[in-house]
Design a protein around this motif. Structure first.
Motif, PDB file in Angstrom:
ATOM      1  N   GLU A 428       0.829  -1.208   0.000  1.00  0.00           N
ATOM      2  CA  GLU A 428       0.000   0.000   0.000  1.00  0.00           C
ATOM      3  C   GLU A 428       0.863   1.258   0.000  1.00  0.00           C
ATOM      4  N   LYS A 429       1.946   1.217   0.760  1.00  0.00           N
ATOM      5  CA  LYS A 429       2.843   2.384   0.790  1.00  0.00           C
ATOM      6  C   LYS A 429       3.506   2.597  -0.566  1.00  0.00           C
ATOM      7  N   TYR A 430       3.937   1.522  -1.195  1.00  0.00           N
ATOM      8  CA  TYR A 430       4.639   1.689  -2.462  1.00  0.00           C
ATOM      9  C   TYR A 430       3.687   2.112  -3.582  1.00  0.00           C
ATOM     10  N   LYS A 431       2.418   1.732  -3.472  1.00  0.00           N
ATOM     11  CA  LYS A 431       1.453   2.246  -4.444  1.00  0.00           C
ATOM     12  C   LYS A 431       1.346   3.762  -4.353  1.00  0.00           C
ATOM     13  N   GLN A 432       1.372   4.285  -3.152  1.00  0.00           N
ATOM     14  CA  GLN A 432       1.377   5.744  -2.996  1.00  0.00           C
ATOM     15  C   GLN A 432       2.648   6.355  -3.598  1.00  0.00           C
ATOM     16  N   VAL A 433       3.778   5.682  -3.425  1.00  0.00           N
ATOM     17  CA  VAL A 433       5.026   6.188  -4.001  1.00  0.00           C
ATOM     18  C   VAL A 433       4.936   6.188  -5.523  1.00  0.00           C
TER      19      VAL A 433
END
Length: 625
Positions: A428-433
């Motif tokens: 989920e964090k890397y999707k935001q990145v």
């Protein structure tokens, strides 16, 4: 302690005066002799415990004479007893008679005490987790005793073993009852009656025990008041438990016996058959015991403190699959039971497949196949439903199957996600990145470097480490940090022969950082705010006008500016992926204040490094600022 000892001595003196009287005034019996001997041994052991050798007593001079007289009188009585009956034959007969009289009472008291102990919370990891310590468990045991009537504590050994028995009994009932009611006409066999009567009896006992079992409340408080327990149980699950515990088999036995007493023909009348069918339908009320099974499983999950780890996830998936198989079993029994109650009409599936007189193996197998086909919506069996009864049974099976399928998918998805919550958080964090990089239209090479950094920094898992460590106690936090940094400590000569407390303190203040090849970790001329410890990787120190210096695992750099509070004297570049630990200047000074000797060690290393750089031929001192 001295006052207590002198009081016991004075009591012994008074008793001895009674014992030393003539037989005419007070007859000396073996009971008195054994009691005086026991009192002497207790007084002697108490004196040895309370009066260590070499310790003068302040009251010895005043009451020494009384103590001496008491001692000699007790010894004389003990010797007289031994002389009069050295083999103990006189005492044996009397003691034997008394023992025979007291044996039933002692045995009943012993069993009552043992049974009362089983009703109290035992000392195990569950009670210790609930009440905090052995003292807390003892206080809870005393609270159970204070009510004066037998109360079953929910964490007692009795309730634990009773719950195991009820779990096994409930699972067997939920499987055997529908199967036996549906596929066996003769339910008057000895094994069937024994099983049902035993089940009904145990469930009635469980109904009574629930009125006497404590209820876990908030803040680890167990509700033990019988009135409160009764009112709480009556308001919650009593009605369902009572209906599921109705002794249907007792009614069935009474009807059976009355019908057999009248005549064999009366037993086969339509009225008797209707009663039997009604009894079968009424027997299905015992399937409400499924609610007890669910409550017991949920209670055991709380007792065992199951979290979303691998073991608990497997247990939950097994429970879900078992529940679906149980519903399929019930649906199969229902698919055959409804036509059976209708005496197998011609348009039902049993008559079409010529299974009215087949064995129960064949009937059950085909009924289960049809039920699972309907529930999974993959077909209708050999023939589509024609009669109204079969149509409604098919629709009910489809609705139940679709509901179970949706529940299974939802629970399975939740369980699979909970198995690796840290990886899901990383994704989920890397999707935001990725969305951030797309929004700012970053170049492809920069995006690749960001991707590589996240892979090296988090390695597919993301934790809020500061929050996790902040919730732990200081000793546990230090132990975890020391374990995580064990490779750094093992490779660093600085920590080899250092005070362990200094190593622990400095490790708790380190911050983990990752640098990619080519990154400038330190720039020459900038203010120094951190020093670094190399866990893995290679860096190059580039002093001005001097040859480069290579540092590997276990080395540290950047401490000179923290000691001098000046600017950086060299540039440090990462040659490979570097996993470093940084120590800020505030934390550095805080640690060195507690360990001034380590400051001298750091200063000596810094002076040595600056001296080696200054002795190089190409070295030029920096211009004064």
């Amino acid at each position: 302690m001295q006052g207590v000892k002198m009081t016991s001595l004075s009591r012994s003196t008074d008793d001895q005066k009674g014992i030393g009287e003539s037989p005419a005034h007070k007859p000396e019996t073996p009971k008195y002799r054994s009691w005086s001997s026991l009192r002497f041994s207790r007084w002697r052991s108490g004196s040895q415990r309370t009066s260590p050798p070499g310790t003068p007593s302040p009251k010895t001079d005043k009451k020494g004479t009384d103590v001496t007289k008491t001692l000699f009188s007790l010894v004389q009585t003990h010797n007289d007893d031994y002389t009069a009956d050295p083999d103990g034959l006189l005492d044996a007969s009397v003691d034997g008679e008394e023992a025979e009289q007291d044996l039933p009472q002692d045995q009943s008291t012993y069993f009552q005490r043992q049974f009362g102990t089983m009703l109290q919370p035992g000392v195990n990891k569950f009670s210790l987790r609930m009440f905090g310590s052995h003292k807390g468990v003892a206080a809870e045991q005393a609270r159970v005793k204070s009510f004066g009537v037998w109360i079953i504590h929910p964490y007692s050994d009795f309730r634990f073993y009773w719950d195991i028995v009820m779990l096994l009994l409930m699972m067997s009932n939920l499987v055997i009852l529908p199967w036996g009611i549906t596929f066996f006409e003769d339910q008057n066999t000895v094994p069937w009656i024994t099983f049902n009567v035993l089940s009904d009896t145990l469930f009635l006992m469980d109904l009574v025990f629930n009125f006497r079992t404590g209820i876990p409340g908030e803040d680890s408080h167990i509700l033990l008041d019988p009135k409160d327990i009764r009112m709480h149980y009556l308001r919650t699950w009593f009605l369902v438990d009572f209906i599921s515990s109705i002794p249907v088999d007792y009614i069935f036995l009474i009807v059976d016996l009355e019908s057999r007493h009248e005549s064999s023909d009366v037993y086969r009348t339509a009225r008797a058959l209707r009663i039997v069918r009604f009894t079968k339908i009424l027997s299905l009320l015992r399937l409400l015991r499924l609610s007890r099974l669910i409550r017991y499983i949920h209670q055991w999950e709380e007792i065992f403190h199951m979290t979303y780890d691998l073991a608990s996830a497997v247990v939950r998936i097994v429970n879900l699959i078992g529940m679906m198989l149980l519903l399929c079993h019930w649906d199969g029994c229902l698919t055959f039971m409804v036509p059976m109650l209708q005496e197998f009409p011609q348009d039902c599936w049993v008559s079409k497949n010529n299974m009215v007189n087949s064995t129960w193996h064949l009937q059950y197998s085909y009924a289960l196949f049809m039920a699972m086909s309907h529930m999974l919506c993959i077909g209708y069996g050999a023939h589509p439903p024609e009669g109204m009864t079969d149509v409604w049974l098919t629709m009910i099976s489809m609705v139940v199957g679709a509901t179970c399928y949706a529940m299974f998918l939802g629970h399975a998805t939740t369980l699979v996600q909970s198995l690796d919550a840290s990886h899901r958080q990383y994704q989920e964090k890397y999707k935001q990145v990725e969305q951030y990089m797309s929004f700012h239209k970053l170049p492809a090479d920069v995006r690749q470097r960001i991707h590589d950094y996240y892979e090296q920094r988090f390695q597919g898992k993301m934790f809020d480490e500061d929050s996790i460590l902040g919730e732990l106690s200081d000793p546990l936090k230090e132990e975890i940090v020391s374990y995580n940094c064990r490779g750094l400590v093992a490779n660093m000569p600085l920590f080899a022969n250092t005070d362990p407390h200094f190593v622990t303190v400095i490790l708790t203040k380190l911050r983990f950082e990752v640098f990619q090849p080519g990154d400038l970790i330190i720039r020459e001329g900038t203010l120094g705010r951190k020093m670094y410890f190399i866990q893995h990787g290679t860096v190059t120190v580039i002093p001005r006008g001097s040859k480069d210096i290579t540092l590997n695992d276990g080395a540290y750099f950047g401490e000179i500016c923290l000691l001098t509070q000046g600017r950086r004297t060299a540039t440090v570049r990462a040659e490979t992926y570097c996993r470093l630990y940084s120590l800020s200047v505030d934390s550095f000074n805080e640690v060195l204040e507690e360990h001034p000797l380590m400051r001298r060690a750091f200063e000596s290393v810094a002076v040595d490094r600056l001296g080696r750089v200054a002795r190089r031929p190409s070295y030029q001192p920096p211009p004064p600022e």
